[in-house]
Every structure is written in structure tokens, then in C-alpha cells.
Design a protein around this motif. Structure first.
Motif, PDB file in Angstrom:
ATOM      1  N   PRO A 125    -142.347  -3.044  28.484  1.00 10.72           N
ATOM      2  CA  PRO A 125    -142.068  -1.390  28.276  1.00 10.72           C
ATOM      3  C   PRO A 125    -143.302  -0.535  28.114  1.00 10.72           C
ATOM      4  O   PRO A 125    -144.430  -0.762  28.030  1.00 10.72           O
ATOM      5  CB  PRO A 125    -141.428  -1.475  27.075  1.00 10.72           C
ATOM      6  N   THR A 126    -142.978   0.744  28.599  1.00 10.69           N
ATOM      7  CA  THR A 126    -143.968   1.900  28.431  1.00 10.69           C
ATOM      8  C   THR A 126    -144.104   2.010  26.972  1.00 10.69           C
ATOM      9  O   THR A 126    -143.363   2.369  26.082  1.00 10.69           O
ATOM     10  CB  THR A 126    -143.582   3.310  28.965  1.00 10.69           C
ATOM     11  N   ASN A 127    -145.571   2.081  26.685  1.00  8.37           N
ATOM     12  CA  ASN A 127    -146.064   2.255  25.240  1.00  8.37           C
ATOM     13  C   ASN A 127    -146.181   3.693  24.904  1.00  8.37           C
ATOM     14  O   ASN A 127    -146.844   4.194  25.510  1.00  8.37           O
ATOM     15  CB  ASN A 127    -147.284   1.367  24.989  1.00  8.37           C
ATOM     16  N   ILE A 128    -145.496   4.200  23.953  1.00  4.46           N
ATOM     17  CA  ILE A 128    -145.448   5.523  23.347  1.00  4.46           C
ATOM     18  C   ILE A 128    -145.980   5.503  22.130  1.00  4.46           C
ATOM     19  O   ILE A 128    -145.380   5.024  21.335  1.00  4.46           O
ATOM     20  CB  ILE A 128    -144.059   6.192  23.347  1.00  4.46           C
ATOM     21  N   ARG A 129    -147.147   5.985  21.856  1.00  2.81           N
ATOM     22  CA  ARG A 129    -148.001   5.907  20.558  1.00  2.81           C
ATOM     23  C   ARG A 129    -148.021   7.643  19.759  1.00  2.81           C
ATOM     24  O   ARG A 129    -148.441   8.406  20.624  1.00  2.81           O
ATOM     25  CB  ARG A 129    -149.568   5.403  20.638  1.00  2.81           C
ATOM     26  N   ILE A 130    -147.369   7.438  18.638  1.00  2.00           N
ATOM     27  CA  ILE A 130    -147.568   8.679  17.957  1.00  2.00           C
ATOM     28  C   ILE A 130    -148.670   8.677  17.222  1.00  2.00           C
ATOM     29  O   ILE A 130    -149.023   7.866  16.314  1.00  2.00           O
ATOM     30  CB  ILE A 130    -146.059   8.830  16.997  1.00  2.00           C
ATOM     31  N   ILE A 134    -148.610  12.596  21.319  1.00  2.00           N
ATOM     32  CA  ILE A 134    -147.989  11.466  21.787  1.00  2.00           C
ATOM     33  C   ILE A 134    -148.683  10.853  22.866  1.00  2.00           C
ATOM     34  O   ILE A 134    -148.888  11.332  24.003  1.00  2.00           O
ATOM     35  CB  ILE A 134    -146.378  11.748  22.268  1.00  2.00           C
ATOM     36  N   VAL A 174    -149.019   8.157  25.954  1.00  2.00           N
ATOM     37  CA  VAL A 174    -148.292   7.246  26.695  1.00  2.00           C
ATOM     38  C   VAL A 174    -149.086   6.530  27.535  1.00  2.00           C
ATOM     39  O   VAL A 174    -149.997   6.755  28.313  1.00  2.00           O
ATOM     40  CB  VAL A 174    -147.156   8.009  27.517  1.00  2.00           C
ATOM     41  N   LYS A 226    -146.107   2.612  33.129  1.00  2.00           N
ATOM     42  CA  LYS A 226    -145.490   3.016  34.373  1.00  2.00           C
ATOM     43  C   LYS A 226    -144.438   3.918  33.638  1.00  2.00           C
ATOM     44  O   LYS A 226    -143.614   3.346  32.872  1.00  2.00           O
ATOM     45  CB  LYS A 226    -144.993   2.090  35.213  1.00  2.00           C
ATOM     46  N   PHE A 227    -144.372   5.247  34.319  1.00  2.00           N
ATOM     47  CA  PHE A 227    -143.496   6.257  33.658  1.00  2.00           C
ATOM     48  C   PHE A 227    -143.420   7.535  34.470  1.00  2.00           C
ATOM     49  O   PHE A 227    -144.379   7.446  35.594  1.00  2.00           O
ATOM     50  CB  PHE A 227    -143.950   6.549  32.254  1.00  2.00           C
ATOM     51  N   LYS A 228    -142.321   8.233  34.345  1.00  2.00           N
ATOM     52  CA  LYS A 228    -142.235   9.357  35.292  1.00  2.00           C
ATOM     53  C   LYS A 228    -142.149  10.642  34.394  1.00  2.00           C
ATOM     54  O   LYS A 228    -141.349  10.361  33.472  1.00  2.00           O
ATOM     55  CB  LYS A 228    -141.033   9.114  36.278  1.00  2.00           C
ATOM     56  N   PHE A 246    -148.742  14.063  25.307  1.00  2.19           N
ATOM     57  CA  PHE A 246    -147.968  14.980  25.054  1.00  2.19           C
ATOM     58  C   PHE A 246    -148.241  15.956  23.997  1.00  2.19           C
ATOM     59  O   PHE A 246    -148.620  15.121  22.662  1.00  2.19           O
ATOM     60  CB  PHE A 246    -146.621  14.620  25.104  1.00  2.19           C
TER      61      PHE A 246
END
Lengths: 175, 63
Positions: free
Chosen positions: A117-122, A128, A130, A133-135, A152
Motif C-alpha cells: 500500500p501507498t504509505n501516507i505519513r502525517i 502529509i 506520501v 505508487k500513487f496518482k 501535501f
């Protein structure tokens, strides 16, 4: 190299290179080692704030290679000529810092049958971040430039929306 | 979703929608959500950070 904003800093043993165009403000460097990497100070890198081994350790954690390091014996002649200030760091246990609240990277369970899964760290009081692989579809419904890593804005004040530009520090954004 | 794992959609003057294959990790390293869609605050004003709570409508958040 070639970007006039690039900087290099040395303690006589190693040189840390700062390439601002690569920085996504993941804040890893100063969360780990504020004694060396302090964005509120000029110059923001103080090579005398920690021993060489600790500096190289933290530089290696930069997710985008906006900071990298080299042994001074490996510098090119151009890099040597650009050296501004050479001071030998003197080993002093009082300046050896402990980790500051570095978020543990979660265990990534590798499974060949499943896509990671795409890793999203706050980031605390920050963006944010990221990875993977993502779009990204922009506010105008167009796809934004693909990357493997980005950050972000969460503070609402970036001038390069939707991305972070480091403004959260200036405005004192808190979670 | 071709070969992309996660899909981010930026809402004009609003949150960031995340869907697909992802996980959101907080600053303590804990996975807080791994199923979408979720809406992450972009305006800085949510009382439910990192998630959106609709505050962008009242604090005049512009992109």
C-alpha cells in the motif's frame, strides 16, 4: 549541482550538501538532529552540533536526498573549491544528542501476492508525506505530475498548493 | 486503477480525498486508517486532524 541555491557544509571530515529543489519538507533531519539541522537559524546547518557519525546517520534518512554527504577525501576539485568554512568538530559528549520523537516506521509486511500500500505519513505539525505508487488529481480535475514521493500541505498556507513549501513553520501550524 | 496504488483527489478549497490501496500513519508511527475514501484536512482548521471536519467552509480556505 549548478543550482545557485545549493549549499555545502563541512566539519573538516565530511561535507553535507543541501539541494533545496529536492526537499519536500519531510522534516526528518531536524526532528532527529535539531543541533545540526535547524531551519530557524542561518546558516541552517551547523556541522559542529554533533559528531560526524551522527550527522551522516541522519543525512542518510533524508527521504529525497535533498541532503547528502561525502567524505572530504572523496570531494571533487570543484566541491573542494566551494568549501567555505572548515572546522574540525571536537568530540564532546555533551553535544551528542538523543533522538527527538522520531516516528517509528511501521513494519512493512512484504507479500508477493499483494501490492504494497501507498504509505501516507502525517508529520506532527507538518505536511502529509506520501511514498509509493500513487496518482494525484488536482482541483481542476487534471492529473498532476507523477512522482514516487511528495508532501501535501496541511496548514492551509502553502504557496505551492496542494504541496507543502515549508510555510507551516512560519505560521506556527500545530496539530 | 491501473498500476497505481492510491488515488489522491484535491478538492478545490477543500480536503484531500484518498482512496485505493494505502495506509495513513500518524506521527507516532501507528496506522490510523487503511481503507478509503478518507478526507484529509488541507485548510489547517479541522478540529479532527488529520481528517476534514468541514471547517474549510467557514474559515474561508482558498487554494
Amino acid at each position: 549541482m549548478g543550482d545557485p541555491r545549493n549549499r555545502q557544509y563541512t566539519n573538516g571530515e565530511i561535507t553535507v550538501f543541501w539541494i533545496p529543489s529536492k526537499c519536500i519538507h519531510a522534516t526528518t533531519c531536524f526532528r532527529e538532529l535539531i543541533e545540526v539541522f535547524n531551519p530557524g537559524r542561518r546558516p541552517w546547518v551547523n556541522m559542529e552540533g554533533a559528531p560526524t557519525r551522527r550527522i551522516s546517520e541522519v543525512v542518510n534518512k533524508c527521504p529525497t536526498q535533498a541532503i547528502i554527504w561525502k567524505h572530504n577525501s572523496d570531494l571533487t576539485s570543484e566541491e573542494l573549491a566551494a568549501q567555505r568554512h572548515v572546522t574540525k568538530y571536537e568530540e564532546n559528549p555533551e553535544t551528542i544528542t538523543e533522538n527527538i520523537e522520531q516516528p517509528e516506521k511501521p513494519e512493512i509486511v512484504e507479500n508477493s501476492t499483494r501490492i504494497k500500500p501507498t504509505n501516507i505519513r502525517i508529520m506532527k505539525d507538518g505536511p502529509i508525506v506520501v511514498e509509493g505508487k500513487f496518482k494525484v488529481i488536482g482541483a481542476d480535475n487534471r492529473e498532476l505530475k507523477p512522482t514516487q514521493m511528495t508532501s501535501f500541505c496541511r496548514c492551509g498556507d502553502s504557496r505551492s498548493m496542494p504541496y507543502c513549501d515549508g510555510t507551516h513553520r512560519k505560521v506556527g501550524f500545530t496539530d | 486503477m491501473d498500476d497505481n496504488n492510491a488515488l489522491f483527489k484535491v478538492f478545490a478549497n477543500g480536503p484531500l480525498e484518498v482512496s485505493g490501496n494505502f495506509r495513513v500513519v500518524n506521527s507516532a508511527g501507528k496506522i490510523i486508517v487503511n481503507e478509503g475514501p478518507v478526507y484529509l484536512c488541507r485548510c489547517g482548521g479541522s478540529s479532527n486532524k488529520p481528517f476534514c471536519d468541514g471547517t474549510h467552509k467557514s474559515n474561508g480556505f482558498p487554494d
